[in-house]
Write an enzyme that holds these catalytic residues in place. Structure first.
Site, PDB file in Angstrom:
ATOM      1  N   THR A 284      36.249  39.801  46.663  1.00 49.21           N
ATOM      2  CA  THR A 284      35.468  39.398  47.261  1.00 49.21           C
ATOM      3  C   THR A 284      34.548  38.275  46.369  1.00 49.21           C
ATOM      4  OG1 THR A 284      35.444  40.595  49.231  1.00 49.21           O
ATOM      5  CG2 THR A 284      33.145  39.402  48.843  1.00 49.21           C
ATOM      6  N   PHE A 286      31.144  38.126  44.738  1.00 45.34           N
ATOM      7  CA  PHE A 286      29.387  38.027  45.055  1.00 45.34           C
ATOM      8  C   PHE A 286      28.948  37.383  43.874  1.00 45.34           C
ATOM      9  CE2 PHE A 286      31.789  42.042  46.168  1.00 45.34           C
ATOM     10  CZ  PHE A 286      30.644  42.626  46.639  1.00 45.34           C
TER      11      PHE A 286
END
Ligand code: PEP
Ligand code: MN
Length: 680
Positions: A284, A286
């Site tokens: 992921t 960010f």
């Protein structure tokens, strides 16, 4: 017999003390390395224009590191992984020192994320902030993305830390919208490797579970594993760590949570299973967002995020992108989002490599502004998504597929010469290449869910570590069983996951590549497709190992050139496979060319395995050919085996039984051990 000192309880204590001492020494050495890194940063600080990241020096360090590690008997992939972390951390320590950011007197910072402690956002934000600043940092969780941004707008926090895209789930549109609607600035990025575990209250066993709860994305990412749990319901929860917390709060004993290992620990849970996600890599990205822009040092490798709108006329996007291309700017992301108030008008989110104030990019952005309706530079920030492994493992891919062999494979030498240094790579937990020997086994074709599960259990029990099984079958007759296609891929993946084995399966057509890559750990190119150059070129763009089989009437040189097509596209993970060639001899299905193994090894550093099954075509001949291949120096074997050979829908004459496979493994052991190889 008297216990030797190391086997006695006192001896064990001594060894443990030694381990503790070594661990402390490792930490002392790391601290010493980072001190030296800080000194380098102070020196670099006064250097102007020159880029801070010394890639040549890094490559040099990496090359020596791996060599030294190997000479100490450590595994190269393990050593690379450690070095990647060390270099990454070193770079981050240097950044604030070089740009002088550490001198800004900030003692305390507050960062907000969505979720509760232990969630991936909290872990990633803690990691980023630890190297970004020397200030103390307070991390606080909020229920939703807008709540985090509200806290930022109310100045309760200094930064919002939000996920913006996931390697499996794609873009997180709500966050992109918040950045635009609330005029936020992007000041940094972080990439986090998501590793879900299944956790439960202490004492609870897998079979006690009736429910597994987690964030819907995590439930989807562990689909295959969850499907294998009988009578277990899935329950969507607002957050992975929130699910873990709920188990602790109510002491639920029939419920499990999918969460990070850290969250499990934080909420007093124990881990029941690891490695449960459908895909090995799940990352992921960010963004660290603030109300004020921050400009990083121009000498650091940077990325810049933009958003713009285009007039609705033909070629508008192409023109905008051409400006970036002409300036030599590399795009790392582009996506479009509709504007809710103006149907069919789109905002484009673009990330590019480079600093917004660098001469090249700032000129391009000026030009871009003149052809866009609304261009906002969301921010320039340190580039943290670069694939380190590219530097670590392989030379940069060559731009265009050369017709002549490139540096990776040389033409077959006329006269003997020293063997090149062998490439090794990891497939799941299996290491293939120098110093190891790998057994891949399974049925010719995936015939049903039950059949492949039974086969996987059988070959695993015999000692194989990679599971084979064809879902798309290249059959000589169009009327023969053609494989289960996509359904077969799903069963194969499930069987691999269930028994902890990476899987290999054949891909026959370009249009199936993505589906096969989504389910398999190795993509196999069959003998009949070795000359399918369009397929090979496409596979060159993939980041997955390719098992390339020798064509039935291909020379070794042609096999190497076929491999070159894949390598030239950038994919360096090619495994070559000798599987027998067609000769005037008809006693066997094909004639195994054992000499191909040492011949190939003289001219390439790629792993070479042998398929004795398709060469022999007859069960009783598989083992002797397999032993010969191992003796000739093959890095592994791929052998067909079936729990009920007589019922096999494909190649039943050559399928080994579980017992045959066990016996073969036992017979191989002394040969492999004699070569100083270890089974992987
Ligand atoms: C196979 O491995 O399933 C196969 C079809 O082999 P080959 O391409 O070598 O005939
Ligand atoms: Mn077969």
């Amino acid at each position: 017999m008297e216990p030797t000192p190391k086997e006695s309880p006192e001896g064990l204590d001594l060894v443990r003390k030694e381990i503790d001492e070594v661990d402390r020494e490792l930490l002392r050495l790391l601290a010493r390395r980072f001190d030296a890194v800080r000194q380098v940063a102070t020196t670099k600080r006064n250097e102007d224009a020159k880029a801070i990241l010394d890639s040549a020096r890094e490559l040099d360090v990496q090359a020596h590191w791996v060599q030294d590690a190997e000479s100490l008997g450590l595994s190269a992939p393990f050593a690379r992984r450690i070095l990647k972390e060390v270099l990454n951390h070193s770079r981050r320590i240097q950044e604030p020192l070089i740009s002088g950011a550490s001198e800004q007197v900030v003692h305390h910072l507050k960062v907000g994320y969505q979720g509760v402690p232990g969630c991936y956002s909290s872990l990633a934000s803690a990691h980023l902030m630890a190297t970004r600043t020397s200030a103390t940092v307070d991390l606080g969780g909020y229920p939703t993305f807008p709540d985090v941004v509200d806290a930022l707008q109310n100045r309760e926090i200094d930064y919002a830390f939000l996920p913006v895209e996931n390697s499996i789930g794609g873009s997180i549109l709500d966050v992109n919208r918040l950045i635009v609607d609330q005029s936020l600035h992007v000041v940094d990025e972080e990439v986090w490797e998501v590793e879900h575990v299944l956790a439960a209250r202490p004492g609870v066993k897998l079979e006690d579970l009736r429910e597994v709860r987690s964030h819907p994305a995590a439930l989807t990412q562990c689909e295959t594993f969850l499907r294998g749990l009988e009578n277990v319901e899935r329950q969507a929860w607002f957050d992975t760590a929130g699910a873990a917390a709920s188990l602790e709060a109510e002491d639920l004993r029939h419920v499990g949570a999918l969460c990070s290992e850290e969250a499990a620990q934080h909420y007093g849970l124990v881990v029941l299973e690891r490695g449960i996600a459908d895909r090995e890599r799940n990352e992921t990205r960010f963004l660290l967002l603030s109300l004020e822009p921050e400009v990083p040092d121009q000498r650091l490798p940077c990325k810049t995020s933009l958003v713009f709108k285009l007039n609705h006329h033909e070629g508008a996007l192409a023109k905008a992108l051409a400006i970036l291309a002409d300036s030599g700017t590399n795009l790392t992301r582009i996506e479009s989002r509709p504007q809710p108030d103006i149907p069919w008008e789109y905002l484009f989110f673009v990330d590019v490599e480079g600093h917004k104030d660098s001469p090249n990019l700032s000129a391009a952005l000026r030009q871009l502004r003149s052809c866009c309706n609304h261009l906002r530079i969301l921010g320039s920030y340190p580039f943290r998504t670069k694939k380190q492994e590219q530097h670590l493992d392989v030379p940069a891919p060559v731009a265009l597929p050369p017709v002549q062999p490139s540096c990776r494979i040389e033409s077959v030498p006329e006269t003997p010469k020293a063997a090149p240094k062998r490439t090794t790579f990891k497939i799941g937990n299996v290491t293939l290449g120098e110093g190891t020997f790998v057994m891949m086994s399974g049925p010719c074709a995936v015939e049903s869910r039950e059949q492949i599960l039974e086969s996987a259990a059988m070959v695993k029990a015999a000692g194989a570590t990679i599971l084979r099984g064809g879902a798309f079958k290249p059959r000589t007759s169009p009327y023969a069983f053609q494989g289960l296609g996509l359904e077969g891929l799903r069963y194969l993946q499930e069987a691999g996951r269930t028994y902890g084995m990476p899987v290999t399966t054949e891909v026959m057509a370009i249009e199936d590549i993505l589906a096969v890559a989504a389910h398999a750990d190795i993509l196999q190119v069959g003998a009949r497709n070795m000359h399918n150059f369009s397929l090979l070129k496409e596979l060159g763009r993939l980041d997955k190992p390719i098992l390339l089989k020798r064509g039935m009437s291909a020379t070794v040189k042609e096999l190497l050139l076929a491999a070159e097509y894949i390598l030239a596209g950038g994919n360096q993970q090619v495994i070559l496979c000798e599987r027998g060639i067609r000769t005037f001899e008809t006693a066997t299905r094909s004639t195994l060319d054992v000499s191909a193994v040492p011949v190939i090894k003289r001219s390439t550093n790629l792993p070479v395995i042998v398929d004795p099954s398709h060469a022999a075509g007859i069960r009783e001949l598989v083992a002797p050919l397999a032993l010969a291949a191992a003796a000739a120096g093959a890095d592994g074997l791929i052998v067909e085996a079936h729990p009920h050979p007589e019922q096999a829908l494909c190649d039943k004459e050559q399928a080994l039984t579980g017992e045959d496979l066990k016996q073969l493994m036992a017979d191989l052991r002394p040969i492999v051990a004699g070569q100083g190889r270890i089974w992987s």
